[in-house]
Every structure is written in structure tokens, then in C-alpha cells.
Write an enzyme that holds these catalytic residues in place. Structure first.
Site, PDB file in Angstrom:
ATOM      1  CD  GLN A   1      41.609  41.991  28.078  1.00  0.00           C
ATOM      2  OE1 GLN A   1      41.911  42.405  29.194  1.00  0.00           O
ATOM      3  NE2 GLN A   1      40.556  41.223  27.869  1.00  0.00           N
TER       4      GLN A   1
ATOM      5  CG  ASP B   1      44.374  38.396  34.212  1.00  0.00           C
ATOM      6  OD1 ASP B   1      43.273  38.621  34.747  1.00  0.00           O
ATOM      7  OD2 ASP B   1      44.643  38.695  33.031  1.00  0.00           O
TER       8      ASP B   1
ATOM      9  CE  LYS C   1      39.998  43.003  32.189  1.00  0.00           C
ATOM     10  NZ  LYS C   1      41.010  42.027  31.752  1.00  0.00           N
TER      11      LYS C   1
HETATM   12  N1  LIG Z   1      43.885  38.717  30.558  1.00  0.00           N
HETATM   13  C1  LIG Z   1      42.594  38.371  30.516  1.00  0.00           C
HETATM   14  N2  LIG Z   1      41.968  38.260  29.354  1.00  0.00           N
HETATM   15  C2  LIG Z   1      40.655  37.894  29.329  1.00  0.00           C
HETATM   16  C3  LIG Z   1      39.944  37.679  30.524  1.00  0.00           C
HETATM   17  C4  LIG Z   1      40.640  37.811  31.741  1.00  0.00           C
HETATM   18  O1  LIG Z   1      40.084  37.605  32.864  1.00  0.00           O
HETATM   19  N3  LIG Z   1      41.966  38.166  31.709  1.00  0.00           N
HETATM   20  N4  LIG Z   1      38.578  37.413  30.498  1.00  0.00           N
HETATM   21  C5  LIG Z   1      37.838  37.645  29.263  1.00  0.00           C
HETATM   22  C6  LIG Z   1      37.432  39.057  29.013  1.00  0.00           C
HETATM   23  N5  LIG Z   1      37.146  39.864  30.214  1.00  0.00           N
HETATM   24  C7  LIG Z   1      38.184  40.383  30.885  1.00  0.00           C
HETATM   25  O2  LIG Z   1      39.269  40.500  30.426  1.00  0.00           O
HETATM   26  C8  LIG Z   1      35.824  40.276  30.558  1.00  0.00           C
HETATM   27  C9  LIG Z   1      34.777  40.100  29.704  1.00  0.00           C
HETATM   28  C10 LIG Z   1      33.506  40.592  30.021  1.00  0.00           C
HETATM   29  C11 LIG Z   1      33.267  41.244  31.206  1.00  0.00           C
HETATM   30  C12 LIG Z   1      31.938  41.817  31.556  1.00  0.00           C
HETATM   31  O3  LIG Z   1      31.818  42.509  32.540  1.00  0.00           O
HETATM   32  N6  LIG Z   1      30.906  41.561  30.776  1.00  0.00           N
HETATM   33  C13 LIG Z   1      29.608  42.164  30.980  1.00  0.00           C
HETATM   34  C14 LIG Z   1      28.975  42.470  29.629  1.00  0.00           C
HETATM   35  C15 LIG Z   1      29.791  43.390  28.803  1.00  0.00           C
HETATM   36  C16 LIG Z   1      29.212  43.556  27.408  1.00  0.00           C
HETATM   37  O4  LIG Z   1      28.067  43.923  27.271  1.00  0.00           O
HETATM   38  O5  LIG Z   1      29.963  43.293  26.457  1.00  0.00           O
HETATM   39  C17 LIG Z   1      28.694  41.229  31.736  1.00  0.00           C
HETATM   40  O6  LIG Z   1      28.890  39.996  31.653  1.00  0.00           O
HETATM   41  O7  LIG Z   1      27.775  41.714  32.369  1.00  0.00           O
HETATM   42  C18 LIG Z   1      34.309  41.396  32.084  1.00  0.00           C
HETATM   43  C19 LIG Z   1      35.572  40.916  31.761  1.00  0.00           C
HETATM   44  C20 LIG Z   1      38.704  37.235  28.085  1.00  0.00           C
HETATM   45  N7  LIG Z   1      40.012  37.789  28.142  1.00  0.00           N
END
Ligand SMILES: Nc1nc2c(c(=O)[nH]1)N[C@@H](CN(C=O)c1ccc(C(=O)N[C@@H](CCC(=O)O)C(=O)O)cc1)CN2
Ligand SMILES: [Mg+2]
Length: 288
Positions: free
Chosen positions: A100, A123, A56
Site C-alpha cells: 500500500q 498492482d 480492499k
Molecule cells: N499500492 C497502491 N497504493 C495506492 C493505490 C493503488 O492502486 N495501489 N491507489 C491509491 C489508494 N487506493 C488504493 O490503494 C484507493 C483509493 C480510493 C478508493 C475508493 O474506492 N475511493 C472511494 C471513496 C472512498 C472514501 O470515501 O474515502 C471512491 O472514490 O468512491 C479505492 C482505492 C493510493 N495508493
């Protein structure tokens, strides 16, 4: 006859959105006299959360959003976090604040989310913003379900009158997702881990959104041929060769041949979640 589903490329769309946001920020900051600011609060050392937070902050830097993130030890108290949020709520350089998730068990996440000033709720998880979504009023929308909607829109999926099934009922994804699909005139069913015969419900879906957190929960016989399948799951598994990899909740290999469109994991909804977070931050900035 053999065919295979079109991939819904969230990564490419998210990259394009980041470029658009960067251009908007360049213009806006001439008038605003400062860049937009986002504060990500992270507690403890969960490696996945740490990676998402870095991701992020890197995305913020690409777009020209200043980061005011704070990293607390796993032993941080509720009062320390409340104090940090109160200070950020008053800080005029900060347009977005997020906590987070997940947090260590001794912390009350709901109480912290409730404390974020609704106009800085990047969020979209504050009750005021969730309430606005329920009422169909403009407001900051939860990032993952907003990312799903934006991706479907980019691929010109018309949801009017379509049967949509959301599997998962979390406040982060399932519940707001169902409301957003409803707002787009889909007929929406919510199913979850306690739903008997999940397959029978899933098979009614023209648009199936899966957000449970269980690898290979959805297999081909649970999907209507020609359906649009959106996989929000993100599960780290070890494959037969002992290598760690990321998979969704959908058994991609069996479902891709029968679906019309499908999101990959990685490269689908994950990057869209981050793009929507940046978009929310820029929206709050514009309205300040
Ligand atoms: N406060 C928050 N916590 C969490 C959220 C959220 O939206 N707000 N969502 C998830 C975690 N998350 C963002 O926080 C998140 C997870 C994964 C990805 C992402 O881009 N994933 C990639 C792969 C990354 C990897 O290889 O590990 C993909 O899917 O291509 C973005 C955001 C839980 N907590
Ligand atoms: Mg869920």
C-alpha cells in the site's frame, strides 16, 4: 440550450464486476482446491491508507479471496519488508501481493515493488509488467488506469482516433494510463504540473483524464464542450460549513454542464481501482 453530462457510474460497474468475479471464484476453486489469496502490506498508520486497505480486504471477502495482509509499524525496516515479500513470493496460497502506497519516507518503495514476483504483482507496478504494457503484451495491468479503460469500455466510448489528454505523470496512474489509451488507438498527450498553459492542452481533449491530486485544478474553460472527463483525483477538503468531504481534481459543478460524460468523486474511479485489483488477483490465480 442546456444539457448535462452523463455520469460514468464506477461504483455500479465495480459492484457488477465483483459479482462476476465471485461466481468465477466459486467455479474455479472446485478445481484449484483452494480460494485465491491476496496479501496487502501496509506500513504505519496513515488513516486514508488504513481505510483503503480495509476496503480492499472487505472486497476480497465479498468475492471469496482469502486475505494474507500484514500491518507493520511505521518504524518497520526495509529488511523486514523484504523478508515479508520473499516469504509471500514462495507461499502457494498467495496469488497477489501489493504494498500500500505511500510508504514512510525511510523506506524505498521502488526496491520493494521490484522484489514482488511479477506473476503475483496484483498492482501491476513491477518493471516486468510495466514493460509488458509498453510492448503491448498481455500482463498484469496497473489497477487505476485499467479501471478507467474498463469504465470507458462499459459506456461504449470508442477511443479510436480520439484526442486523449492525460494530466499527471505518476507511475501509479499517468504513465500507464497514457500507454493504455495509446493501446486503444487514441492520440495521446501527457501534461503535468510543469506544462505551460495546461488549459490550452486540456481543451484539445475529446477524452480528458486528470490524475494530479489538486482540488478544482480543471475548470469549465479548460474543457472542450462535449468532452469525456475522467477524474482520478481524490482530495479530502473542508467545505464552507466546516464539513470534510472528498473531491476530485475536476471542478465538477462547472464542468458537468458542458461535458458529454463525467466520472463522479466518490463513486467513479476509486471503486474501479479495487475491482481491477480483485480481477488481477483472480487472473494470477487462474494462471497458477
Ligand atoms: N499500492 C497502491 N497504493 C495506492 C493505490 C493503488 O492502486 N495501489 N491507489 C491509491 C489508494 N487506493 C488504493 O490503494 C484507493 C483509493 C480510493 C478508493 C475508493 O474506492 N475511493 C472511494 C471513496 C472512498 C472514501 O470515501 O474515502 C471512491 O472514490 O468512491 C479505492 C482505492 C493510493 N495508493
Ligand atoms: Mg500524478
Amino acid at each position: 440550450m442546456s444539457s448535462t453530462a452523463q455520469l460514468l457510474d464506477g461504483k455500479a460497474l465495480a459492484n457488477g464486476l465483483q459479482t462476476e468475479l465471485m461466481q468465477q471464484v466459486q467455479v474455479l476453486q472446485v478445481h484449484m482446491g483452494r480460494p485465491p489469496g491476496l496479501a496487502v502490506l501496509m506500513v504505519g498508520d496513515n488513516p486514508a491508507s488504513a481505510a483503503y486497505v480495509r476496503n480492499k480486504e472487505r472486497a476480497c471477502a465479498n468475492v471469496g479471496i482469502a486475505s494474507f495482509g500484514q500491518h507493520f509499524p511505521a518504524t518497520a525496516t526495509q529488511a523486514e519488508l523484504e523478508q515479508a515479500i520473499a516469504t509471500l513470493n514462495r507461499d502457494d496460497r498467495v496469488d497477489g501481493i501489493l504494498v500500500q502506497l505511500p510508504l514512510p519516507d525511510h523506506l524505498d518503495a521502488v526496491a520493494l515493488l521490484n522484489q514482488i514476483e511479477p506473476s503475483k504483482d496484483a498492482d501491476g507496478l513491477h518493471p516486468v509488467n510495466l514493460g509488458r504494457l509498453v510492448r503491448g503484451e498481455p500482463g498484469l495491468r496497473s489497477c487505476t488506469p485499467a479501471g478507467v479503460m474498463r469504465l470507458l469500455e462499459a459506456y461504449k466510448v470508442n477511443l479510436k482516433g480520439q484526442q486523449a489528454v492525460v494530466i499527471g505523470r505518476s507511475i501509479l496512474v499517468g504513465k500507464p494510463q497514457a500507454l493504455m489509451l495509446l493501446e486503444a488507438d487514441a492520440t495521446v498527450t501527457i501534461a503535468h504540473s510543469r506544462t505551460p498553459d495546461l488549459g490550452a492542452i486540456a481543451r484539445t481533449a475529446d477524452v480528458l483524464v486528470v490524475a494530479v491530486g489538486r482540488p478544482a485544478l480543471i475548470t469549465a474553460e479548460m474543457v472542450k464542450p462535449g468532452a469525456i472527463v475522467v477524474d482520478v483525483g481524490m482530495n479530502r477538503v473542508t467545505d464552507a460549513t466546516g464539513k470534510a468531504r472528498l473531491v476530485g481534481d475536476v471542478d465538477f459543478a462547472s464542468v458537468q454542464p458542458i461535458a458529454k460524460m463525467i466520472t463522479p468523486v466518490p463513486g467513479g474511479i476509486g471503486p474501479m481501482t479495487v475491482a481491477m485489483l480483485l480481477q488481477n488477483t483472480v487472473l494470477s490465480y487462474r494462471e497458477r
